[in-house]
Design an enzyme around this catalytic site. Structure first.
Site, short mmCIF file in Angstrom:
data_model
loop_
_atom_site.label_atom_id
_atom_site.label_comp_id
_atom_site.label_asym_id
_atom_site.label_seq_id
_atom_site.Cartn_x
_atom_site.Cartn_y
_atom_site.Cartn_z
CG LEU A 17 10.45 -5.17 7.05
CD1 LEU A 17 8.96 -4.91 6.81
CD2 LEU A 17 10.64 -6.54 7.69
N GLY A 18 13.61 -4.05 3.86
CA GLY A 18 14.13 -4.06 2.49
C GLY A 18 14.44 -2.65 2.04
CE LYS A 19 19.45 1.66 1.25
NZ LYS A 19 18.81 2.85 1.73
N GLY A 20 14.80 -0.24 -1.68
CA GLY A 20 14.71 -0.11 -3.13
C GLY A 20 15.44 1.14 -3.56
CB ALA A 21 15.75 2.72 -6.87
CG PHE A 22 13.11 6.13 -6.20
CD1 PHE A 22 13.87 7.25 -6.53
CD2 PHE A 22 12.81 5.20 -7.18
CE1 PHE A 22 14.31 7.44 -7.83
CE2 PHE A 22 13.25 5.40 -8.49
CZ PHE A 22 14.01 6.51 -8.80
CB SER A 23 11.17 3.26 -0.95
OG SER A 23 11.37 1.95 -1.44
CB VAL A 25 10.30 -1.68 2.95
CG1 VAL A 25 9.09 -2.35 3.56
CG2 VAL A 25 9.97 -1.15 1.56
CG ASP A 133 10.44 -3.99 -11.40
OD1 ASP A 133 11.22 -4.65 -12.12
OD2 ASP A 133 10.81 -3.34 -10.42
CE LYS A 135 13.01 -6.16 -9.31
NZ LYS A 135 14.17 -5.28 -9.45
CG ASN A 138 9.65 -6.10 -7.04
OD1 ASN A 138 10.19 -5.68 -6.02
ND2 ASN A 138 9.79 -5.53 -8.21
CG ASP A 154 8.40 -2.41 -6.29
OD1 ASP A 154 7.83 -1.31 -6.43
OD2 ASP A 154 9.62 -2.59 -6.49
CB THR A 173 14.54 -5.68 -13.30
OG1 THR A 173 13.88 -4.88 -12.30
CG2 THR A 173 15.86 -6.19 -12.74
P1 ADP Z 1 11.17 -0.48 -4.34
O1 ADP Z 1 10.11 0.13 -5.20
O2 ADP Z 1 12.04 0.56 -3.74
O3 ADP Z 1 11.88 -1.63 -5.00
P2 ADP Z 1 9.60 -2.44 -2.85
O4 ADP Z 1 8.15 -2.12 -2.73
O5 ADP Z 1 10.00 -3.48 -3.85
O6 ADP Z 1 10.40 -1.07 -3.07
O7 ADP Z 1 10.17 -2.87 -1.44
C1 ADP Z 1 11.55 -3.14 -1.28
C2 ADP Z 1 11.74 -4.43 -0.51
O8 ADP Z 1 11.13 -4.29 0.80
C3 ADP Z 1 11.06 -5.66 -1.12
O9 ADP Z 1 11.85 -6.27 -2.09
C4 ADP Z 1 10.85 -6.54 0.12
O10 ADP Z 1 12.03 -7.22 0.46
C5 ADP Z 1 10.55 -5.52 1.21
N1 ADP Z 1 9.10 -5.35 1.36
C6 ADP Z 1 8.29 -4.58 0.59
N2 ADP Z 1 7.00 -4.64 0.99
C7 ADP Z 1 6.98 -5.48 2.05
C8 ADP Z 1 5.93 -5.98 2.91
N3 ADP Z 1 4.65 -5.61 2.75
N4 ADP Z 1 6.27 -6.85 3.90
C9 ADP Z 1 7.56 -7.23 4.05
N5 ADP Z 1 8.58 -6.80 3.28
C10 ADP Z 1 8.32 -5.94 2.28
MG MG Z 2 11.16 -3.58 -5.57
#
Ligand code: ADP
Ligand code: MG
Length: 279
Positions: A17-23, A25, A133, A135, A138, A154, A173
């Site tokens: 679903l998504g990707k962040g710096a440390f994770s 999803v 954070d 933006k 998030n 986030d 950011t």
């Molecule tokens: P990070 O701290 O690594 O930035 P986030 O919590 O922002 O992680 O999650 C990264 C991305 O994953 C988000 O920008 C979003 O696109 C997706 N995402 C996060 N939480 C959810 C959720 N509950 N449902 C759907 N997509 C999500």
């Molecule tokens: Mg994020």
């Protein structure tokens, strides 16, 4: 006896679903009932104890929050060297992608959107949480239908506020950082309002108020709080919309509007009457 791998035995992992710096999803499906969730997966093997503490803090803060405009945490599993945070699955994607697809929002849509963001921010601030954070990446949309509700996500950089202003560190950011963070001064809740001002500006025209290829130059402009409303795209934006932005993007944090007062601003409160139908 508790299961050795409760997450893996109870959930099946699905698409990214998504990707962040440390994770990363991913979508996760609960095995017995097929309920769908979003799981934030953090590999903790190589993390320092300081980073581990930050993830603890994220979970601790998320557990405190239950609001219709905040992504709900359900459970946290720690297995060997992987942590799984189970959230409600939000299916409308990031506000970021929606702005890119639409180019910009009408005033009415922007007002309704920022109202929900301010509701989530006020709720956090009332519980002594600074998000840090905010933006469009998030902020998630509940569905793909127009007018879908907005959910703040986030809390990876969120902190529990102290009584007085405090320097919680250089975090956020770049384009959304407030002057006080850039100046490494003590700060508080209103860093989130500065970021709301940046988000509102972007919603209305599709580009940010502060931008430069050179990051240091951009930071210098932010510190001065220098931004413009270029013609022709801003010509059709009402004075009330600009007034709210002007009250959010105030360099002096003591004079910046609060989430509560922003929610009472006429462009939010009387949006049906005040927000332009033209832009
Ligand atoms: P990070 O701290 O690594 O930035 P986030 O919590 O922002 O992680 O999650 C990264 C991305 O994953 C988000 O920008 C979003 O696109 C997706 N995402 C996060 N939480 C959810 C959720 N509950 N449902 C759907 N997509 C999500
Ligand atoms: Mg994020």
């Amino acid at each position: 006896m508790s299961e050795p791998h409760p997450f893996s035995s109870q959930y099946k992992l699905d698409k990214d679903l998504g990707k962040g710096a440390f994770s990363v999803v991913k979508k996760a499906i609960q095995k017995p009932n097929k309920h769908e969730y979003a799981v934030k997966i953090i590999n903790t093997r190589k993390l320092t104890s300081r980073d581990l503490q930050k993830h603890e803090r994220e979970a601790r803060i998320c557990r405190m929050l239950q609001h219709e405009n905040i992504v709900q945490l359900h459970h946290v599993f720690q297995e060997d060297h992987v942590r799984y945070m189970i959230f409600d699955l939000i299916t409308g994607g990031e506000l970021f992608d929606d702005i890119v697809a639409r180019e910009f929002y009408s005033e009415k849509d922007a007002s309704k959107c920022i109202q929900q963001i301010l509701e989530s921010v006020k709720y956090c601030h009332d519980r002594r949480i600074i998000h840090r954070d905010l933006k469009p990446e998030n902020l998630l949309l509940a569905s793909k239908t127009p007018g879908a509700s907005v959910k703040l996500a986030d809390f990876g950089l969120a902190v529990e506020a102290m009584d007085a202003r405090h320097y919680y560190g250089f975090a956020g950011t770049p384009g959304y950082l407030s002057p006080e963070v850039l100046n490494k001064q003590p700060y508080s809740y209103t860093v989130d309002i500065w970021a709301c001002g940046v988000v509102l500006y972007i919603l209305l025209v599709g580009y940010p108020p502060f931008w430069d290829d050179n990051q240091q130059r951009m930071f210098n402009v932010i510190k001065k709080g220098k931004f413009e409303y270029p013609s022709p795209e801003w010509d059709t934006v009402t004075a009330d919309a600009k007034d709210l932005i002007n009250k959010m993007l105030v360099v002096d944090q003591a004079k910046r509007i609060s989430a509560k007062d922003a929610l009472d601003h006429t462009w939010i409160k009387n949006c049906d009457r005040v927000a332009s139908m033209v832009h």
